[in-house]
Design a protein around this motif. Structure first.
Motif, PDB file in Angstrom:
ATOM      1  N   VAL A   1       0.841  -1.200   0.000  1.00 27.97           N
ATOM      2  CA  VAL A   1       0.000   0.000   0.000  1.00 27.97           C
ATOM      3  C   VAL A   1       0.872   1.245   0.000  1.00 27.97           C
ATOM      4  O   VAL A   1       0.655   2.185  -0.784  1.00 27.97           O
ATOM      5  CB  VAL A   1      -0.940   0.000   1.228  1.00 27.97           C
ATOM      6  CG1 VAL A   1      -1.571   1.381   1.420  1.00 27.97           C
ATOM      7  CG2 VAL A   1      -2.029  -1.054   1.065  1.00 27.97           C
TER       8      VAL A   1
ATOM      9  N   GLY B   1      -7.750   3.117   6.779  1.00 31.87           N
ATOM     10  CA  GLY B   1      -7.915   1.691   6.564  1.00 31.87           C
ATOM     11  C   GLY B   1      -8.824   1.123   7.634  1.00 31.87           C
ATOM     12  O   GLY B   1      -8.538   1.218   8.824  1.00 31.87           O
TER      13      GLY B   1
ATOM     14  N   LEU C   1      -9.091   2.663   2.348  1.00 29.54           N
ATOM     15  CA  LEU C   1      -8.549   1.315   2.185  1.00 29.54           C
ATOM     16  C   LEU C   1      -9.575   0.359   2.795  1.00 29.54           C
ATOM     17  O   LEU C   1      -9.734   0.331   4.017  1.00 29.54           O
ATOM     18  CB  LEU C   1      -7.206   1.171   2.904  1.00 29.54           C
ATOM     19  CG  LEU C   1      -6.081   2.118   2.496  1.00 29.54           C
ATOM     20  CD1 LEU C   1      -4.855   1.882   3.366  1.00 29.54           C
ATOM     21  CD2 LEU C   1      -5.736   1.954   1.014  1.00 29.54           C
TER      22      LEU C   1
ATOM     23  N   LEU D   1     -10.863  -2.343   4.637  1.00 28.09           N
ATOM     24  CA  LEU D   1     -10.309  -3.395   5.487  1.00 28.09           C
ATOM     25  C   LEU D   1     -11.334  -3.929   6.477  1.00 28.09           C
ATOM     26  O   LEU D   1     -10.979  -4.673   7.389  1.00 28.09           O
ATOM     27  CB  LEU D   1      -9.084  -2.863   6.256  1.00 28.09           C
ATOM     28  CG  LEU D   1      -7.882  -2.416   5.420  1.00 28.09           C
ATOM     29  CD1 LEU D   1      -6.793  -1.841   6.315  1.00 28.09           C
ATOM     30  CD2 LEU D   1      -7.333  -3.577   4.597  1.00 28.09           C
TER      31      LEU D   1
ATOM     32  N   ASN E   1     -17.663  -3.126   4.241  1.00 30.88           N
ATOM     33  CA  ASN E   1     -17.124  -2.103   3.339  1.00 30.88           C
ATOM     34  C   ASN E   1     -18.213  -1.535   2.426  1.00 30.88           C
ATOM     35  O   ASN E   1     -18.044  -1.419   1.207  1.00 30.88           O
ATOM     36  CB  ASN E   1     -15.971  -2.669   2.514  1.00 30.88           C
ATOM     37  CG  ASN E   1     -14.830  -3.179   3.380  1.00 30.88           C
ATOM     38  OD1 ASN E   1     -14.367  -2.489   4.286  1.00 30.88           O
ATOM     39  ND2 ASN E   1     -14.386  -4.390   3.127  1.00 30.88           N
TER      40      ASN E   1
ATOM     41  N   PRO F   1      -6.932  -3.707  -1.071  1.00 34.14           N
ATOM     42  CA  PRO F   1      -6.359  -2.478  -0.508  1.00 34.14           C
ATOM     43  C   PRO F   1      -5.255  -1.854  -1.365  1.00 34.14           C
ATOM     44  O   PRO F   1      -5.138  -0.632  -1.422  1.00 34.14           O
ATOM     45  CB  PRO F   1      -5.814  -2.936   0.850  1.00 34.14           C
ATOM     46  CG  PRO F   1      -6.619  -4.146   1.202  1.00 34.14           C
ATOM     47  CD  PRO F   1      -6.881  -4.824  -0.103  1.00 34.14           C
TER      48      PRO F   1
END
Length: 309
Positions: A28, A65, A88, A90, A94, A106
């Protein structure tokens, strides 16, 4: 390519308690640097709102994230600072990422942050608490109270189902008093939901035409007589066409007041944040998020296990 002198500074915060919070960030970070963003990560602080405010002057953007709860917690600081947000995904569901057409991977999401524009999205607000996806009173709020972080991390979307089956058997209709658009209504329901975004609950859809940037709230009420009726409504809840059913009330608005005979908890993006009476309002274009242009957002596959809320 390493970050040059003109690199944007990205405040990178990851919720370690998110379902995939232990994801290695090396790739990332590399993807961000390749795109001209230099990530920096302050020492751990559980309050992401405080961290964002503390480092706002040194940041060009915030990269979070986690899941929808993480994003929900950061909303007040994003509004206050005006910093754009990179996501992101995670978490377990989501749903905001799905609504925006973000890639679930991600590293791909990091590449998108570095290459796409920050686009304005709306925020819902209930009793001063912001939310991105949906706020609910009734069945979904009871489910949120039963669903532990441990079960979400262990079982993922299946954890929602395990908790849902426990809650379904004890759910009972209750009376709600609505005030909106110059009218008042009294209804009997097992759940009312006020959506700001499109997806919620690990694969459900608020309304088939809803988007997180349409400047409106999408209300629906499940006025079913028996809990098993929810099972019949599952396909419609998945598609966002539940408003066409005879026992589901649905409409668009920008403000609504929901009152109950006794205080009931309100679930905002999976977290119990306030109680009725609940005063809802939409704040158009309240924050900016790096995402594809609306016309270019691809269809995103939903989880195979879906739930009646």
């Amino acid at each position: 390519m390493s970050a040059g002198p003109q690199a944007r500074r990205g405040l990178l915060l990851v919720n370690p308690n998110a379902r995939n919070g232990g994801f290695s960030l090396d790739a990332v970070r590399e993807a961000l640097r390749e795109g001209g963003i230099e990530p920096f990560e302050p020492p751990g602080d559980p309050d992401c709102t405080a961290v964002i405010k503390r480092h706002a002057a040194q940041s060009d953007l915030v990269i979070l994230g986690g899941g929808d709860g993480t994003l929900n917690a950061a909303a007040p600081a994003l509004v206050e600072t005006g910093l754009p947000l990179g996501i992101l995904p995670l978490g377990t569901a989501n749903d905001l990422a799905r609504s925006l057409g973000l890639p679930p991977d991600p590293v791909a999401a990091a590449t998108l942050i570095a290459t796409e524009e920050a686009r304005p999205v709306d925020l819902g607000c209930v009793n001063g608490h912001y939310y991105f996806n949906v706020a609910s009173i009734g069945f979904s709020a009871e489910l949120a109270g039963d669903l532990t972080a441990e079960s979400k991390k262990k079982w993922g979307t299946v954890g929602y189902g395990i908790a849902a089956m426990r809650v379904l058997r004890r759910v009972r209709p209750f009376t709600v008093y609505l005030e909106h658009d110059g009218q008042t209504e009294t209804i009997t329901t097992i759940q009312v939901s006020v959506g700001n975004g499109r997806h919620y609950g690990g694969g459900m859809t608020v309304e088939e035409t809803a988007t997180v940037d349409d400047g409106k709230l999408d209300f629906y009420s499940l006025e079913v007589k028996h809990w098993w009726r929810l099972l019949a409504l599952l396909p419609a809840l998945r598609r966002g066409t539940q408003g066409k059913a005879a026992d589901v009330r649905a409409f668009h608005t920008t403000e609504i007041v929901v009152k109950t005979k006794k205080p009931r908890p309100v679930n905002t993006d999976g977290e119990l944040s306030t109680y009725t009476p609940a005063y809802f309002k939409v704040f158009p274009k309240a924050v900016r998020i790096f995402a594809p242009e609306a016309s270019q957002r691809p269809g995103v596959a939903r989880p195979t296990f879906t739930l009646p809320f």
